[in-house]
Design an enzyme around this catalytic site. Structure first.
Site, PDB file in Angstrom:
ATOM      1  N   ILE A  21       0.834  -1.206   0.000  1.00  0.00           N
ATOM      2  CA  ILE A  21       0.000   0.000   0.000  1.00  0.00           C
ATOM      3  C   ILE A  21       0.873   1.262   0.000  1.00  0.00           C
ATOM      4  CG2 ILE A  21      -1.655   1.297   1.423  1.00  0.00           C
ATOM      5  CD1 ILE A  21      -2.682  -1.554   2.381  1.00  0.00           C
ATOM      6  N   ASN A  94       2.819   4.762   7.166  1.00  0.00           N
ATOM      7  CA  ASN A  94       2.204   3.556   6.595  1.00  0.00           C
ATOM      8  C   ASN A  94       2.701   2.257   7.227  1.00  0.00           C
ATOM      9  OD1 ASN A  94       1.039   1.856   4.284  1.00  0.00           O
ATOM     10  ND2 ASN A  94       3.248   1.496   4.068  1.00  0.00           N
ATOM     11  N   SER A 148      -4.358   3.154   9.376  1.00  0.00           N
ATOM     12  CA  SER A 148      -4.969   2.285  10.382  1.00  0.00           C
ATOM     13  C   SER A 148      -5.459   1.017   9.690  1.00  0.00           C
ATOM     14  CB  SER A 148      -6.112   3.050  11.074  1.00  0.00           C
ATOM     15  OG  SER A 148      -6.771   2.220  11.997  1.00  0.00           O
ATOM     16  N   TYR A 162      -3.181  -7.072  16.753  1.00  0.00           N
ATOM     17  CA  TYR A 162      -3.059  -6.177  15.597  1.00  0.00           C
ATOM     18  C   TYR A 162      -4.192  -5.147  15.601  1.00  0.00           C
ATOM     19  CZ  TYR A 162      -3.309  -4.665  10.709  1.00  0.00           C
ATOM     20  OH  TYR A 162      -3.367  -3.915   9.560  1.00  0.00           O
ATOM     21  N   LYS A 166      -3.936  -1.100  16.088  1.00  0.00           N
ATOM     22  CA  LYS A 166      -4.431  -0.184  15.057  1.00  0.00           C
ATOM     23  C   LYS A 166      -5.512   0.744  15.626  1.00  0.00           C
ATOM     24  CE  LYS A 166      -2.315  -1.023  11.147  1.00  0.00           C
ATOM     25  NZ  LYS A 166      -1.360  -0.004  10.657  1.00  0.00           N
ATOM     26  N   THR A 194      -9.169  -5.429   3.559  1.00  0.00           N
ATOM     27  CA  THR A 194      -8.119  -6.388   3.202  1.00  0.00           C
ATOM     28  C   THR A 194      -7.681  -6.176   1.748  1.00  0.00           C
ATOM     29  OG1 THR A 194      -9.098  -7.933   4.743  1.00  0.00           O
ATOM     30  CG2 THR A 194      -7.499  -8.826   3.183  1.00  0.00           C
TER      31      THR A 194
END
Ligand SMILES: NC(=O)c1ccc[n+]([C@@H]2O[C@H](COP(=O)([O-])OP(=O)(O)OC[C@H]3O[C@@H](n4cnc5c(N)ncnc54)[C@H](O)[C@@H]3O)[C@@H](O)[C@H]2O)c1
Length: 269
Positions: A21, A94, A148, A162, A166, A194
């Site tokens: 990403i 990121n 996030s 996780y 976040k 996802t």
């Protein structure tokens, strides 16, 4: 009349931008005209993203540092600001995901897992944000975008540490927005659904992908460019009144009550 986003004159840093990403966000920021520092722990990957940006006519350079080393992270951000002659105007935090850990049942996660995921997600984001903000305060403002996850908006079985780490980013984004707003700094967050990055492909089997798609209103995963386009909008002047917000881009996945469990990740199954 047409509306365009022009980031020329902006100086941007994207952390963890050697793949996935972050790489796509870096490419789209450059396409919109920003000069982009592409950060990663992996030199070859960061350089290859820079090469792809230069090939398209954009401006970018690579910077390498392990973000889990506090001094290296802060030093890298100071170096990038120096290279931009003090004007760091856009920062995308990121880095996240699992590092060396894997998803698993809540009852099996040990202290190393919890500490590791908190460090990889909230601690790196917070320390990077503070270093970036110091430069932005000195130069008169900017925009910080934290990455996030959609998993913060609903229960996330097998991803408890996780998702909790976040979720802390969502709250931090609001607090940063309040503290930094008076200095002309906006702070926003995106929550991706996802997205099939290398890391995700490694941990998802096809049954789980099918279950995720079935549970998603638009019946598909999130695409890289969709996150990058949203990021370009959020850091641009078009979004100049938006701060302290978490924006979901997940094809509607948050509307299902709970993420389907990735049972392939359970050591007991
Ligand atoms: N992929 C998804 O499905 C998804 C969904 C929601 C949120 N996210 C979030 O989006 C962000 C990017 O995810 P991704 O899937 O593209 O990640 P990724 O693992 O594919 O890529 C991340 C990049 O960060 C670099 N990196 C990791 N740790 C580092 C460190 N300590 N120092 C320097 N570089 C480091 C890696 O080398 C890699 O190039 C993360 O914050 C993740 O939590 C991802």
């Amino acid at each position: 009349m047409s509306i365009t986003i022009d980031l020329s004159g902006e100086c941007a840093l994207v952390t963890g931008a050697g793949a996935g990403i972050g790489a796509e966000i870096a490419r789209w920021l450059a396409r919109a005209g920003a000069h982009v520092a592409v950060h990663d722990i992996r030199e070859k990957e960061a350089s290859s993203v820079v090469t792809s940006i230069l090939r398209e006519g954009g401006r970018a350079f690579a910077v390498v540092a392990n973000a889990r080393d506090d001094a290296a992270l802060t030093g890298m951000i100071d170096d990038v600001a120096d290279r931009f002659r003090g004007r760091l105007t856009i920062a995308v935090n990121n880095i996240g995901m699992y590092g060396e850990f894997s998803p698993g049942p809540f009852t099996e996660l040990d202290g190393d897992h919890w500490r590791g995921l908190l460090e990889q997600n909230i601690v790196i984001t917070a320390l990077a944000g503070a270093a970036e903000a110091r430069h932005m305060i000195a130069s008169g403002g900017g925009v910080i975008l934290n990455v996030s996850s959609g998993e913060t908006t609903r229960p996330a079985p097998f991803m408890s540490a996780y998702a909790a780490a976040k979720a802390a980013i969502n709250h931090l984004t609001q607090t940063m927005a309040v503290e930094l707003g008076p200095y002309g700094i906006r702070v926003v967050a995106i929550a991706p659904g996802t997205t099939m990055t290398e890391t995700v492909v490694e941990v998802l089997d096809q049954d789980h992908v099918d279950a995720l798609v079935d549970a998603t209103p638009l019946r598909r995963m999130t695409e890289f460019d969709e996150l990058a386009r949203l990021s370009v909008f959020l850091v641009s002047d078009l979004a100049r009144c938006i701060t302290g917000q978490l924006i979901l881009a997940d094809a509607g996945a948050h509307l299902s009550r709970s993420r389907p469990a990735n049972r392939s990740a359970s050591k007991n199954d």
